[in-house]
Design an enzyme around this catalytic site. Structure first.
Site, mmCIF file in Angstrom:
data_model
loop_
_atom_site.group_PDB
_atom_site.id
_atom_site.type_symbol
_atom_site.label_atom_id
_atom_site.label_comp_id
_atom_site.label_asym_id
_atom_site.label_seq_id
_atom_site.Cartn_x
_atom_site.Cartn_y
_atom_site.Cartn_z
ATOM 1 N N ASP A 1 48.935 1.050 17.173
ATOM 2 C CA ASP A 1 49.199 -0.126 16.344
ATOM 3 C C ASP A 1 50.544 0.080 15.644
ATOM 4 O OD1 ASP A 1 49.377 -2.063 14.410
ATOM 5 O OD2 ASP A 1 47.539 -1.501 13.347
ATOM 6 N N GLN B 1 53.428 -1.711 11.417
ATOM 7 C CA GLN B 1 54.310 -1.252 10.344
ATOM 8 C C GLN B 1 55.502 -0.470 10.870
ATOM 9 O OE1 GLN B 1 54.237 -2.086 7.212
ATOM 10 N NE2 GLN B 1 52.386 -3.285 7.524
#
Lengths: 419, 148
Positions: free
Chosen positions: A213, A216
């Site tokens: 993921d 960020q």
């Protein structure tokens, strides 16, 4: 304007020109009441540079048509812009080929896509998916849903008091039934940057694919999916200085080819009869219906924008600013940082003695300072650190030492109110 | 934006620092739990009822200053009131914190300090959580109250 850390002066050509960067973000000149906006909620979404806004506007003003299969010129222009954006994102993530990039709504959809296609076709009863304590809810819930459906089990790698991943425990959790590791590259509530390369090596040693993921990470550091070795990587456009409603999934081509489709509809097929439908090639197999064409094109402009600046100066600027902010915040009486991993970037989560994060957020807002307060969609992280919520300041390339000084000044006001 | 002191009035700060009627209630007749997932506020309300009157009300939990002070002032405000009166106060309180044009109902007494909340829409849920939870308790509703 001087460099970020004020005490430093660097003559390298790779120093970010703060003024020039800030000028490119129209929203940064806006006011909150009578105070200039200080935007420190970048982990939730970043602001948009003018080139992205202009690109969206140009698409709608001059290039708008539905893509693929249009025989007229305007449709071809739109198709070229859309597919051109895919190629830009592929280069940005250092994928081998644009066909390895699937446009999604956001990172959440990227993870759900993998769960519902790869996951559903791979997992069986008794199998396992490995995640970590520091995952965003978007990298927890899709796997919980899948595990519930399949009778599989979710295994969670713990984190240390500093907010670091316990790699030894990862080794213990990786077992013969592990079908996937899904791990965050950079924590949205702690700032921890995980050693993804090492995680991938340990997982691949047991033939377990890895999803990362990158929500960020991808606007704070260069992402090279081939160097990381991961099998899937998801990003969201609105955190990449791009539009909302657009994201991308990188998938290793061999995996994408083998995966069943995600949603059914137009564009994802090669032929349809009532007896049998055959599916389009990747990545189109995963993009049913008219996609967010403008969003994808805007995302293309956003990654071009970041590339034109270069991650070397962005990383250096944000690292100095993080250090400046860390020193400034830890000097605030009663303030405790949550997330102090040696490898961290651009996020400062904190609690203040005797003051709930929500009250901090409201009070600093009256000073024009926008920070996020709450659990940041990472309730297990809050539980791990025994706090109901944190206040979080998160940095982007356009933030500077003035922003941090304004935050610290606003925190003084919190103390004035609460005593 | 209105002055911060309209929101964080001295009474609110005082009740945040030293919440009244805070802690468990032995022999409670009715209880309910409330949760504001947005900010992690958690609250439990316990009441004693005799002849349809709230003879004792206490709360436990953690939350921001607004939610804690609201719970504290609420327990003081509803003690000695009938269940129906408490329900009516809930409605008046809801109007106080949500309706920009509402006049402050004098029957709310000290609770009027929460009028400032109406200028901070993001904080209305903090102020009203205790009341929703009390309402669930007096209605004997065992679902956990959530603001979301």
């Amino acid at each position: 304007m001087t460099g970020v850390a004020r005490t430093e002066s660097e003559d390298s050509a790779h120093v970010l020109d703060e003024t020039r960067i800030r000028e490119q973000f129209p929203i940064l000149t806006s006011m909150v009441g009578d105070r200039p906006l200080v935007y420190l909620d970048n982990a939730a979404t970043t602001q948009k540079p003018r080139v992205v806004l202009d690109r969206l506007s140009r698409y709608y003003a001059a290039e708008n048509a539905n893509i693929h299969r249009g025989v007229y010129q305007l449709s071809q222009v739109a198709t070229d812009a859309y597919e051109g954006a895919r190629a830009k994102v592929a280069r940005f993530l250092h994928a081998s080929d644009p066909s390895e990039i699937v446009f999604t709504r956001n990172a959440t959809e990227g993870i759900n896509l993998v769960a519902q296609t790869f996951g559903r076709s791979t997992l069986g009863a008794g199998d396992e998916v490995v995640i970590s304590t520091m995952e965003h809810h978007s990298n927890i819930v899709p796997w919980q849903l899948l595990c519930e459906e399949k009778g599989a089990t979710l295994k969670v790698v713990p984190i240390s008091d500093q907010g670091e991943l316990d790699l030894d425990e990862l080794d213990v959790l990786l077992g013969p039934r592990t079908k996937l590791v899904s791990i965050v590259h950079m924590s949205n509530s702690l700032g921890t940057v995980n050693p993804v390369r090492e995680v991938v090596e340990r997982a691949h040693a047991r033939n377990v694919p890895v999803l990362v993921d990158g929500s960020q990470a991808a606007y704070h550091m260069k992402v090279d999916v081939r160097a990381l070795g991961c099998d899937f990587y998801v990003v969201t456009g609105h955190k990449l200085y791009g539009p909302t409603g657009i994201g991308a999934l990188y998938g290793r081509r061999t995996l994408l080819d083998a995966m069943p489709p995600y949603q059914g509809g137009g564009d994802m097929i090669s032929s349809v009869t009532f007896d049998k439908t055959t599916y389009n090639e990747v990545p189109h197999k995963f993009e049913a219906g008219t996609p967010h064409i403008a969003g994808a094109i805007g995302l293309g402009a956003a990654v071009d924008f970041m590339t034109s600046i270069g991650f070397e100066p962005i990383v250096a600027h944000e690292r100095r600013l993080l250090e400046y902010a860390t020193n400034a915040l830890t000097a605030v009486p009663g303030l405790r940082l949550i997330g102090t991993a040696p490898q961290k970037a651009s996020i400062l989560s904190f609690v203040l003695d005797g003051v709930h994060a929500h009250d901090i957020g409201t009070i600093v807002d009256t000073e024009g300072v926008a920070i996020r307060t709450g659990h940041h969609c990472t309730q297990p992280v809050m539980d791990r650190f025994g706090v109901p919520a944190t206040a979080r300041a998160s940095l982007a390339m356009y933030n500077n030492a003035d922003d941090i000084d304004r935050l610290v000044g606003a925190l003084t006001k919190v103390r004035e109110v609460f005593g | 934006m209105s002055d911060l002191r309209d929101l964080y009035q001295e009474v609110i700060l005082d009740h945040n620092r030293s919440p009244r009627n805070f802690g468990p209630l032995e022999g409670a007749d009715l209880k309910a739990d409330g949760h504001n997932p947005l900010c992690g506020d958690k609250i439990s309300i316990a009441v004693k009822v005799e002849d349809g009157v709230l003879t004792d009300v206490r709360f436990e939990g953690s939350g921001c200053a607004i939610s804690k002070a609201s719970a504290s002032l609420m327990t003081e405000g509803v003690k000695g009131k009938s269940l129906d009166e408490a329900r009516a106060m809930f409605e008046r309180f809801r109007q106080l914190v949500t309706d920009q044009n509402a006049l402050v109902d004098p029957s709310l007494g000290k609770l009027a300090v929460f009028a400032g909340v109406r200028d901070y829409p993001a904080r209305v849920k903090c102020a009203i959580l205790a009341w929703h939870t009390l309402r669930a308790a007096v209605d004997d509703n065992h679902d956990i109250v959530s603001t979301e």
